[in-house]
Design a protein around this motif. Structure first.
Motif, PDB file in Angstrom:
ATOM      1  N   THR A 233     -40.358 -47.755 -51.920  1.00 28.77           N
ATOM      2  CA  THR A 233     -40.488 -47.676 -50.473  1.00 28.77           C
ATOM      3  C   THR A 233     -41.880 -48.178 -50.096  1.00 28.77           C
ATOM      4  OG1 THR A 233     -41.349 -45.416 -50.533  1.00 28.77           O
ATOM      5  CG2 THR A 233     -38.960 -45.663 -50.325  1.00 28.77           C
ATOM      6  N   THR A 234     -42.055 -48.502 -48.834  1.00 31.69           N
ATOM      7  CA  THR A 234     -43.364 -48.946 -48.363  1.00 31.69           C
ATOM      8  C   THR A 234     -43.778 -48.109 -47.157  1.00 31.69           C
ATOM      9  OG1 THR A 234     -42.419 -50.644 -46.921  1.00 31.69           O
ATOM     10  CG2 THR A 234     -43.012 -51.325 -49.163  1.00 31.69           C
ATOM     11  N   HIS A 235     -45.070 -48.039 -46.950  1.00 31.19           N
ATOM     12  CA  HIS A 235     -45.622 -47.340 -45.793  1.00 31.19           C
ATOM     13  C   HIS A 235     -46.928 -48.040 -45.432  1.00 31.19           C
ATOM     14  CE1 HIS A 235     -46.860 -44.029 -43.156  1.00 31.19           C
ATOM     15  NE2 HIS A 235     -48.059 -44.212 -43.665  1.00 31.19           N
ATOM     16  N   LYS A 236     -47.067 -48.469 -44.196  1.00 29.07           N
ATOM     17  CA  LYS A 236     -48.302 -49.094 -43.750  1.00 29.07           C
ATOM     18  C   LYS A 236     -49.300 -47.993 -43.412  1.00 29.07           C
ATOM     19  CE  LYS A 236     -50.321 -52.441 -40.683  1.00 29.07           C
ATOM     20  NZ  LYS A 236     -50.104 -53.539 -39.761  1.00 29.07           N
ATOM     21  N   LEU A 237     -50.430 -47.986 -44.094  1.00 22.86           N
ATOM     22  CA  LEU A 237     -51.446 -46.965 -43.881  1.00 22.86           C
ATOM     23  C   LEU A 237     -52.128 -47.124 -42.532  1.00 22.86           C
ATOM     24  CD1 LEU A 237     -53.137 -46.871 -47.405  1.00 22.86           C
ATOM     25  CD2 LEU A 237     -51.525 -45.221 -46.438  1.00 22.86           C
ATOM     26  N   THR A 238     -52.488 -45.978 -41.946  1.00 19.54           N
ATOM     27  CA  THR A 238     -53.229 -45.947 -40.692  1.00 19.54           C
ATOM     28  C   THR A 238     -54.478 -45.093 -40.908  1.00 19.54           C
ATOM     29  OG1 THR A 238     -52.219 -43.917 -39.843  1.00 19.54           O
ATOM     30  CG2 THR A 238     -51.035 -46.006 -39.424  1.00 19.54           C
ATOM     31  N   PRO A 239     -55.434 -45.146 -39.991  1.00 23.80           N
ATOM     32  CA  PRO A 239     -56.626 -44.300 -40.143  1.00 23.80           C
ATOM     33  C   PRO A 239     -56.322 -42.803 -40.167  1.00 23.80           C
ATOM     34  CG  PRO A 239     -57.062 -46.053 -38.571  1.00 23.80           C
ATOM     35  CD  PRO A 239     -55.578 -46.107 -38.883  1.00 23.80           C
ATOM     36  N   GLU A 240     -55.169 -42.383 -39.646  1.00 24.12           N
ATOM     37  CA  GLU A 240     -54.795 -40.973 -39.668  1.00 24.12           C
ATOM     38  C   GLU A 240     -54.312 -40.524 -41.048  1.00 24.12           C
ATOM     39  OE1 GLU A 240     -53.640 -43.089 -37.125  1.00 24.12           O
ATOM     40  OE2 GLU A 240     -55.260 -42.385 -35.836  1.00 24.12           O
ATOM     41  N   ASP A 241     -53.929 -41.467 -41.893  1.00 23.58           N
ATOM     42  CA  ASP A 241     -53.469 -41.154 -43.248  1.00 23.58           C
ATOM     43  C   ASP A 241     -54.699 -40.874 -44.106  1.00 23.58           C
ATOM     44  OD1 ASP A 241     -50.858 -41.689 -42.431  1.00 23.58           O
ATOM     45  OD2 ASP A 241     -50.998 -43.796 -43.016  1.00 23.58           O
ATOM     46  N   LYS A 242     -54.856 -39.632 -44.529  1.00 22.32           N
ATOM     47  CA  LYS A 242     -56.087 -39.210 -45.204  1.00 22.32           C
ATOM     48  C   LYS A 242     -55.950 -39.009 -46.706  1.00 22.32           C
ATOM     49  CE  LYS A 242     -58.336 -39.075 -41.340  1.00 22.32           C
ATOM     50  NZ  LYS A 242     -59.247 -40.161 -41.038  1.00 22.32           N
ATOM     51  N   TYR A 243     -54.778 -38.588 -47.179  1.00 26.52           N
ATOM     52  CA  TYR A 243     -54.632 -38.243 -48.599  1.00 26.52           C
ATOM     53  C   TYR A 243     -53.305 -38.740 -49.136  1.00 26.52           C
ATOM     54  CZ  TYR A 243     -57.712 -34.829 -46.482  1.00 26.52           C
ATOM     55  OH  TYR A 243     -58.683 -34.243 -45.726  1.00 26.52           O
ATOM     56  N   LEU A 244     -53.323 -39.135 -50.380  1.00 24.98           N
ATOM     57  CA  LEU A 244     -52.104 -39.419 -51.112  1.00 24.98           C
ATOM     58  C   LEU A 244     -52.100 -38.493 -52.317  1.00 24.98           C
ATOM     59  CD1 LEU A 244     -49.564 -41.145 -51.662  1.00 24.98           C
ATOM     60  CD2 LEU A 244     -51.038 -42.658 -53.010  1.00 24.98           C
ATOM     61  N   ILE A 245     -51.037 -37.717 -52.447  1.00 28.11           N
ATOM     62  CA  ILE A 245     -50.895 -36.819 -53.586  1.00 28.11           C
ATOM     63  C   ILE A 245     -49.687 -37.288 -54.383  1.00 28.11           C
ATOM     64  CG2 ILE A 245     -50.541 -34.451 -54.369  1.00 28.11           C
ATOM     65  CD1 ILE A 245     -51.528 -33.537 -51.570  1.00 28.11           C
ATOM     66  N   VAL A 246     -49.900 -37.586 -55.656  1.00 35.51           N
ATOM     67  CA  VAL A 246     -48.814 -37.960 -56.550  1.00 35.51           C
ATOM     68  C   VAL A 246     -48.770 -36.896 -57.631  1.00 35.51           C
ATOM     69  CG1 VAL A 246     -47.888 -39.724 -58.094  1.00 35.51           C
ATOM     70  CG2 VAL A 246     -49.209 -40.411 -56.078  1.00 35.51           C
ATOM     71  N   GLY A 247     -47.595 -36.324 -57.844  1.00 32.27           N
ATOM     72  CA  GLY A 247     -47.516 -35.250 -58.824  1.00 32.27           C
ATOM     73  C   GLY A 247     -46.183 -35.199 -59.535  1.00 32.27           C
ATOM     74  N   SER A 248     -46.222 -34.700 -60.751  1.00 28.19           N
ATOM     75  CA  SER A 248     -44.993 -34.451 -61.494  1.00 28.19           C
ATOM     76  C   SER A 248     -44.303 -33.225 -60.908  1.00 28.19           C
ATOM     77  CB  SER A 248     -45.307 -34.225 -62.980  1.00 28.19           C
ATOM     78  OG  SER A 248     -46.069 -33.044 -63.150  1.00 28.19           O
ATOM     79  N   ASP A 249     -43.068 -32.997 -61.330  1.00 30.02           N
ATOM     80  CA  ASP A 249     -42.290 -31.895 -60.778  1.00 30.02           C
ATOM     81  C   ASP A 249     -42.931 -30.536 -61.015  1.00 30.02           C
ATOM     82  OD1 ASP A 249     -41.702 -32.227 -63.522  1.00 30.02           O
ATOM     83  OD2 ASP A 249     -39.794 -31.207 -63.306  1.00 30.02           O
ATOM     84  N   GLY A 250     -43.809 -30.429 -61.984  1.00 36.40           N
ATOM     85  CA  GLY A 250     -44.500 -29.169 -62.222  1.00 36.40           C
ATOM     86  C   GLY A 250     -45.355 -28.728 -61.048  1.00 36.40           C
ATOM     87  N   ILE A 251     -45.850 -29.685 -60.283  1.00 32.92           N
ATOM     88  CA  ILE A 251     -46.613 -29.340 -59.078  1.00 32.92           C
ATOM     89  C   ILE A 251     -45.671 -28.890 -57.963  1.00 32.92           C
ATOM     90  CG2 ILE A 251     -47.970 -30.341 -57.174  1.00 32.92           C
ATOM     91  CD1 ILE A 251     -49.584 -31.834 -59.260  1.00 32.92           C
ATOM     92  N   TRP A 252     -44.560 -29.598 -57.810  1.00 28.93           N
ATOM     93  CA  TRP A 252     -43.697 -29.390 -56.643  1.00 28.93           C
ATOM     94  C   TRP A 252     -42.679 -28.268 -56.813  1.00 28.93           C
ATOM     95  CZ3 TRP A 252     -46.555 -31.647 -53.440  1.00 28.93           C
ATOM     96  CH2 TRP A 252     -47.175 -32.852 -53.730  1.00 28.93           C
TER      97      TRP A 252
END
Length: 195
Positions: free
Chosen positions: A92-111
């Motif tokens: 998927t794609t997402h165009k970043l904006t100045p309001e986008d502050k964090y990207l969190i990528v995690g394995s299922d153990g986090i979620w």
């Protein structure tokens, strides 16, 4: 995304300071209709989620006496590839904006025990708790992993799934006072990693 890892975007509204989370991926659970259809068409069996057996799983057959995988896409699972477990990612794609502050990528153990919004709120509070000099994506990621470990201990005792995470400070990409070319040092500061 391939499997049950997740990418979550944290956004902060400049007017209200409200924090929101947007899942940029979805978990490839065996019981989702498209994943089930592929597995069944290739001769696999998908068990239903139950209190007794746990989450829905892909099996080599209805006897469920071999390995069972709680996701329908996986990198490197050769045993179940014959029955439709694939490594093909969903992009998927997402165009970043100045309001986008964090990207969190995690394995299922986090979620497993921490919802996307809770993770973004935690990262946001840590990144702003003591000012820019004392906050970092690295620190926020370590605390998120520690909170995940505690949640596993509280819910599952001595058992826990793999817990892997990455926090990216996207705000640094749009900071007008910090305009510089992307050098390894700059990328290290944004990713919370040393190069």
């Amino acid at each position: 995304n391939s499997g049950d890892s997740r990418a979550v975007l944290g956004t902060v509204d400049p007017a209200s300071s409200a924090v929101t989370a947007k899942d940029l991926s979805h978990d490839h659970k065996p019981d989702s209709p498209a994943e089930t259809a592929r597995v069944v068409s290739m001769g696999g069996f998908v068990s239903a989620e139950s209190e007794e057996e746990g989450p829905s799983r892909v099996w080599l057959g209805q006897a469920m006496n071999s390995c069972g995988l709680a996701m329908a896409r996986s990198l490197g699972d050769h045993a179940l590839a014959a029955v439709g477990v694939i490594a093909e990612p969903e992009i998927t794609t997402h165009k970043l904006t100045p309001e986008d502050k964090y990207l969190i990528v995690g394995s299922d153990g986090i979620w497993e025990f921490i919802e996307s919004l809770r993770a973004v709120e935690l990262v946001h509070s840590l990144m702003h708790s003591r000012g820019p000099k004392d906050s970092s994506a690295d620190r926020a990621c370590r605390v998120l992993i520690e909170k995940s470990m505690i949640a596993w201990k509280n819910n599952e005792g001595d058992y826990r799934d793999d817990i892997t995470g990455l926090v990216v400070d996207l705000g640094a990409l749009f900071d007008p006072d910090d305009v510089q070319c992307m050098t390894p040092k700059t990328m290290g500061n944004i990713l919370g990693t040393k190069f």
